[in-house]
Design a protein around this motif. Structure first.
Motif, PDB file in Angstrom:
ATOM      1  N   PHE A  97      48.260 -12.173 -63.650  1.00  0.00           N
ATOM      2  CA  PHE A  97      48.593 -12.466 -62.316  1.00  0.00           C
ATOM      3  C   PHE A  97      49.356 -10.887 -62.464  1.00  0.00           C
ATOM      4  CE2 PHE A  97      48.459 -16.837 -62.993  1.00  0.00           C
ATOM      5  CZ  PHE A  97      47.853 -17.378 -61.949  1.00  0.00           C
ATOM      6  N   THR A 152      54.137 -21.269 -61.164  1.00  0.00           N
ATOM      7  CA  THR A 152      52.512 -21.023 -61.353  1.00  0.00           C
ATOM      8  C   THR A 152      52.076 -21.744 -62.348  1.00  0.00           C
ATOM      9  OG1 THR A 152      53.306 -18.634 -60.641  1.00  0.00           O
ATOM     10  CG2 THR A 152      50.953 -18.742 -61.963  1.00  0.00           C
ATOM     11  N   ILE A 181      48.978 -17.417 -54.444  1.00  0.00           N
ATOM     12  CA  ILE A 181      48.872 -17.605 -56.091  1.00  0.00           C
ATOM     13  C   ILE A 181      47.607 -18.579 -55.994  1.00  0.00           C
ATOM     14  CG2 ILE A 181      49.753 -18.255 -58.250  1.00  0.00           C
ATOM     15  CD1 ILE A 181      52.393 -16.970 -57.312  1.00  0.00           C
ATOM     16  N   TYR A 231      43.631 -18.062 -57.685  1.00  0.00           N
ATOM     17  CA  TYR A 231      43.380 -18.523 -58.856  1.00  0.00           C
ATOM     18  C   TYR A 231      42.294 -19.349 -58.726  1.00  0.00           C
ATOM     19  CZ  TYR A 231      43.622 -20.528 -63.417  1.00  0.00           C
ATOM     20  OH  TYR A 231      43.228 -20.951 -64.757  1.00  0.00           O
TER      21      TYR A 231
END
Ligand SMILES: [Zn+2]
Length: 606
Positions: free
Chosen positions: A254, A230, A300, A304
């Protein structure tokens, strides 16, 4: 993060010792009332109510363009001033009015049922709690622009539970329970809250703090790997938007819920709520990345990326959110489509996916769009505008009359990026220029056209008109070839050749009959169960009837026969439907192959 303590007197702009401004803002207290009945209790305090105080619960949550009418989960609601009950009248499906004495504090209590396993509403059971403000917090008319505070009470019988949220802590305990502040209702509603005995990890990247919490993971979950991967995605995204500069938030959270089956994400300004399959989490001792894990990294990356593209840079129509009705915009092809283009691209740029895997996934998107007849009916601008009534409310005919602004929007981004690259620019330059031009705020299509013109010295009106506002084919093949990718025609799967979409787990259930396909010409319908095929025997011999359980078995039984009879069950009647198979072989699918690896790398890596 959970141990962060701040008191009101040390908030920005206040000297120590000064009393905080006493504002007439509203306060919410959330308690875990009953995990078995899935009930949160919310107590709302309005210090100085109006004589007729209107309270509204949103009907939708920004980022998910469907009227969901969260008030339907309200179990009970009452209002009082001191010990005196107030008259509370429901005005419409989502609003109430309270008769109150002005300047006497008003308390409103509601119980909310929370048992929706999605990122969009709220959840409460013995394992986990989660809520979005849009599900729990009534908007107090006249006060929504003022500071709001939220107190979440630690459940006494759940000592392992912690709390994670993007909200700023005012005074919280080491587990994160306590009081948080928001500048206004919008900020409060944009910060979901995760509760439970979740896995927690932290990292710092490009000058900001990141927290990652995972609920529902098994002990084999490799948290260190998820954090490291990440971090690489986060760094690639911050670099894209700001070079060596910082992200537009100092802290980001997250929140991931791992379940047996599920997938989804919802973006917020400084956090995101995600759902994935438990088996898609990285496992300790496994070095390779499963397809499921790469999909999770793409999710993810996608959510984001929305930190910039939709939460700050956003459609002019969403400059101010109206929580009580649809907020329609023709720009979702940009905000969802371009984000979809960048999600896998940035996983690739972070070194977590190689070019071959990237192209395989792009290939899938291409074929999804090409196999949707609705792309010849609806433009992506129309698809965006009608998201509320079409994309979010699909039925068996949707593929015939709609196109996804996610997938086709991603292909518009691809065409734009590859075209710009032929002129020595890239879509990255455009995104950065838009960020600057729109001051990280509301944006219109004209802003995009202006930025493109300024960057390249030529007008892009014709391309945007054709790609976004018409149903013309995109110049995909030529652009891909110019960047080292060869496009081959392959035979399609039999479902596509026949022009149907079906499930095959319990017999063949036809879900959609595509416009212009063989199945439609024969008269097959959505809802039919396809039981078998009758195939004529050679040279006048008796026909044979076969039970069919997979569409790809059609050639096994039909052989070279140009015509068969489909046996289908419709409303319990068994029908015999003649089906012409001529032309099935002409339905093709695209296969991408790397022809010039260096050219592909130049596109993917910068
Ligand atoms: Zn999105």
């Amino acid at each position: 993060m959970a141990t962060r303590r701040r008191t009101a007197s040390t908030r920005a702009g206040m000297k120590p010792g000064m009393k905080p401004d006493v504002h007439p803002g509203v306060h919410y207290r959330v308690e875990v009332l009953d995990v078995t009945r899935h009930l949160f209790q919310v107590t709302l305090s309005v210090p100085r109510p109006q004589a007729t105080q209107v309270l509204e619960l949103p009907v939708w949550i920004p980022g998910s363009y469907l009227v969901r009418e969260f008030a339907r989960h309200v179990h009970r609601i009452s209002a009082q001033q001191g010990k005196r009950p107030c008259t509370l009248t429901q005005v419409n499906k989502c609003s109430w009015s309270v008769q109150a004495q002005e300047d006497t504090p008003l308390t409103v209590t509601l119980l909310v049922h929370a048992h929706d396993a999605s990122v969009r509403t709220a959840w409460l059971d013995a394992q986990r709690g989660f809520f979005n403000g849009t599900s729990l917090f009534l908007r107090v008319q006249g006060y929504t622009h003022l500071p709001h505070t939220l107190e979440v009470v630690a459940p006494a019988d759940l000592p392992d539970w912690h709390l994670a949220t993007g909200l700023s802590a005012l005074q919280v305990d080491r587990r994160g329970f306590g009081t948080y502040s928001a500048a206004n209702y919008d900020e409060l509603a944009d910060c979901p809250v995760e509760l439970g005995a979740f896995w927690r990890g932290e990292f710092r990247a490009c000058g900001s703090d990141y927290q990652f919490v995972v609920a529902g993971a098994t002990p084999s979950f490799d948290g260190a790997r998820l954090l490291a991967d990440t971090q690489r995605i986060v760094e690639a995204e911050v670099r894209l938007w700001h070079g060596k500069g910082r992200a537009p938030h100092s802290r980001y959270v997250f929140m991931l819920w791992a379940v047996s089956d599920g997938y989804g994400g919802l973006e917020h300004r400084n956090s995101t709520a995600l759902i994935c399959k438990r088996e898609d989490l990285p496992q300790q001792g496994v070095k390779t990345a499963s397809e499921g894990y790469v999909t999770l990294l793409g999710l993810i990356s996608h959510e984001y990326f929305h930190t910039w593209n939709v939460k700050r840079l956003r459609p002019v129509q969403l400059a101010e959110i109206d929580y009580q009705r649809e907020n329609m915009t023709s720009l979702l092809w940009f905000f969802e489509g371009f984000t979809s283009y960048y999600d896998d691209l940035l996983v690739c740029r972070s070194g977590l996916m190689d070019a071959a895997r990237y192209l395989k996934r792009l290939n899938k998107t291409l074929n999804q769009v090409l196999q949707t007849p609705g792309r010849q009916v609806q433009s992506v601008a129309q698809a965006s505008f009608e998201a509320w009534t079409k994309y979010y409310r699909p039925d068996d005919n949707s593929p015939n009359i709609t196109v996804s602004y996610y997938t086709k929007g991603a292909l518009v981004a691809l065409c734009l990026d590859l075209s710009l690259r032929q002129q020595g620019h890239s879509l990255d330059d455009v995104m950065r220029a838009l960020w600057k031009r729109c001051a990280a705020g509301p944006m219109s299509e004209d802003d995009l056209l202006t930025v493109l013109h300024e960057l390249t010295g030529t007008s892009w009106q014709r391309q945007i008109q054709a790609w976004v506002h018409s149903t013309a084919e995109l110049p995909l093949q030529a652009l891909l070839q110019a960047h080292g990718v060869q496009v081959h025609d392959d035979a399609s799967q039999w479902a596509q050749r026949l022009g149907i979409r079906a499930t095959e787990s319990q017999g063949i259930q036809i879900k959609t009959v595509l416009h212009g396909g063989l199945a439609q010409r024969a008269g097959l319908c959505a809802g039919d169960e396809w039981l078998g095929v009758e195939v004529p025997g050679p040279r006048g011999k008796a026909a044979t009837t076969w039970r069919l359980t997979r569409l790809d078995d059609v050639p096994l039984y039909a052989g070279q026969a140009p015509r068969v009879t489909a046996l289908v069950s419709r409303d319990r009647r068994v029908l015999r439907i003649p089906l012409d198979l001529k032309g099935a072989e002409q339905v093709k699918t695209w296969r991408l192959a790397i022809q010039d690896a260096q050219a592909v790398q130049r596109w993917l890596q910068a």
